[in-house]
Design a protein around this motif. Structure first.
Motif, PDB file in Angstrom:
ATOM      1  N   VAL A   5       0.840  -1.191   0.000  1.00 33.03           N
ATOM      2  CA  VAL A   5       0.000   0.000   0.000  1.00 33.03           C
ATOM      3  C   VAL A   5       0.881   1.249   0.000  1.00 33.03           C
ATOM      4  O   VAL A   5       1.683   1.452   0.914  1.00 33.03           O
ATOM      5  CB  VAL A   5      -0.944   0.013   1.225  1.00 33.03           C
ATOM      6  CG1 VAL A   5      -1.808   1.254   1.228  1.00 33.03           C
ATOM      7  CG2 VAL A   5      -1.796  -1.252   1.241  1.00 33.03           C
ATOM      8  N   ASP A   7       0.799   5.626  -1.660  1.00 28.67           N
ATOM      9  CA  ASP A   7      -0.109   6.634  -2.188  1.00 28.67           C
ATOM     10  C   ASP A   7      -0.125   6.599  -3.718  1.00 28.67           C
ATOM     11  O   ASP A   7       0.773   6.067  -4.355  1.00 28.67           O
ATOM     12  CB  ASP A   7       0.269   8.027  -1.664  1.00 28.67           C
ATOM     13  CG  ASP A   7       1.611   8.516  -2.174  1.00 28.67           C
ATOM     14  OD1 ASP A   7       1.699   8.848  -3.381  1.00 28.67           O
ATOM     15  OD2 ASP A   7       2.564   8.565  -1.379  1.00 28.67           O
ATOM     16  N   ASP A   8      -1.190   7.159  -4.291  1.00 29.48           N
ATOM     17  CA  ASP A   8      -1.382   7.107  -5.738  1.00 29.48           C
ATOM     18  C   ASP A   8      -0.238   7.737  -6.524  1.00 29.48           C
ATOM     19  O   ASP A   8       0.135   7.231  -7.582  1.00 29.48           O
ATOM     20  CB  ASP A   8      -2.690   7.796  -6.131  1.00 29.48           C
ATOM     21  CG  ASP A   8      -3.905   6.894  -5.978  1.00 29.48           C
ATOM     22  OD1 ASP A   8      -3.739   5.738  -5.519  1.00 29.48           O
ATOM     23  OD2 ASP A   8      -5.017   7.337  -6.311  1.00 29.48           O
ATOM     24  N   GLU A  53      -3.652  -0.796  -8.280  1.00 23.83           N
ATOM     25  CA  GLU A  53      -5.015  -0.329  -8.006  1.00 23.83           C
ATOM     26  C   GLU A  53      -4.916   1.060  -7.382  1.00 23.83           C
ATOM     27  O   GLU A  53      -4.352   1.219  -6.300  1.00 23.83           O
ATOM     28  CB  GLU A  53      -5.713  -1.297  -7.056  1.00 23.83           C
ATOM     29  CG  GLU A  53      -7.152  -0.946  -6.796  1.00 23.83           C
ATOM     30  CD  GLU A  53      -7.827  -1.988  -5.921  1.00 23.83           C
ATOM     31  OE1 GLU A  53      -8.481  -1.583  -4.946  1.00 23.83           O
ATOM     32  OE2 GLU A  53      -7.683  -3.191  -6.208  1.00 23.83           O
ATOM     33  N   ASP A  55      -6.539   4.726  -5.922  1.00 24.55           N
ATOM     34  CA  ASP A  55      -7.698   5.188  -5.159  1.00 24.55           C
ATOM     35  C   ASP A  55      -8.604   6.086  -5.994  1.00 24.55           C
ATOM     36  O   ASP A  55      -9.805   6.124  -5.781  1.00 24.55           O
ATOM     37  CB  ASP A  55      -7.248   5.960  -3.911  1.00 24.55           C
ATOM     38  CG  ASP A  55      -6.613   5.044  -2.873  1.00 24.55           C
ATOM     39  OD1 ASP A  55      -6.955   3.845  -2.840  1.00 24.55           O
ATOM     40  OD2 ASP A  55      -5.769   5.533  -2.099  1.00 24.55           O
ATOM     41  N   THR A  56      -8.030   6.839  -6.941  1.00 25.12           N
ATOM     42  CA  THR A  56      -8.808   7.747  -7.788  1.00 25.12           C
ATOM     43  C   THR A  56      -8.497   7.475  -9.256  1.00 25.12           C
ATOM     44  O   THR A  56      -7.464   6.898  -9.586  1.00 25.12           O
ATOM     45  CB  THR A  56      -8.468   9.219  -7.481  1.00 25.12           C
ATOM     46  OG1 THR A  56      -7.102   9.460  -7.804  1.00 25.12           O
ATOM     47  CG2 THR A  56      -8.712   9.552  -6.014  1.00 25.12           C
TER      48      THR A  56
END
Length: 114
Positions: A5, A7-8, A53, A55-56
């Motif tokens: 995980v 951040d984008d 994947e 988040d936005t």
């Protein structure tokens, strides 16, 4: 191995670097610290399935300077460190963590576990 995980923005940059390497059939060594702080490493080849994947659905412009440093790291012997990429985002440091130095003895092979 579970999901990593991040951040984008980091994911977008790292995914770009990894897919660039894989399109050239060049392997990637990727490392990160897991949720308990233990170092994890994975060796990715062009026959490996990877999935990102976000988040936005919107992507911001990629930072060319950061991409250049990530590409230098991924091409190094130590590979790309996600932990260093996060810590060094706003610096000029190449995001790769050096291998721990081992005492060298002439004529004696050493291993990391020694």
């Amino acid at each position: 191995m579970g999901p990593i995980v991040v951040d984008d923005e980091l994911l977008d940059h790292v995914f770009t670097v990894i897919t660039t390497k894989l399109r050239r059939h060049e392997p990637v060594l990727l490392s990160w610290a897991d949720e308990v702080g233990q170092e994890q490493r994975v060796f990715i080849t062009h026959i490996t399935f990877i999935r990102a994947e976000f988040d936005t659905a919107t992507r911001s412009a990629r930072d060319k300077h950061w991409l250049d440093r990530l590409m230098i790291a991924v091409n190094s012997n130590a590979g790309l460190s996600l932990s260093a990429a996060i810590a060094d985002r706003d610096t000029n440091r190449i995001p790769t963590e050096p291998m721990p130095s081992q005492p060298r003895h002439p004529g004696v092979a050493t291993s990391p576990a020694a």
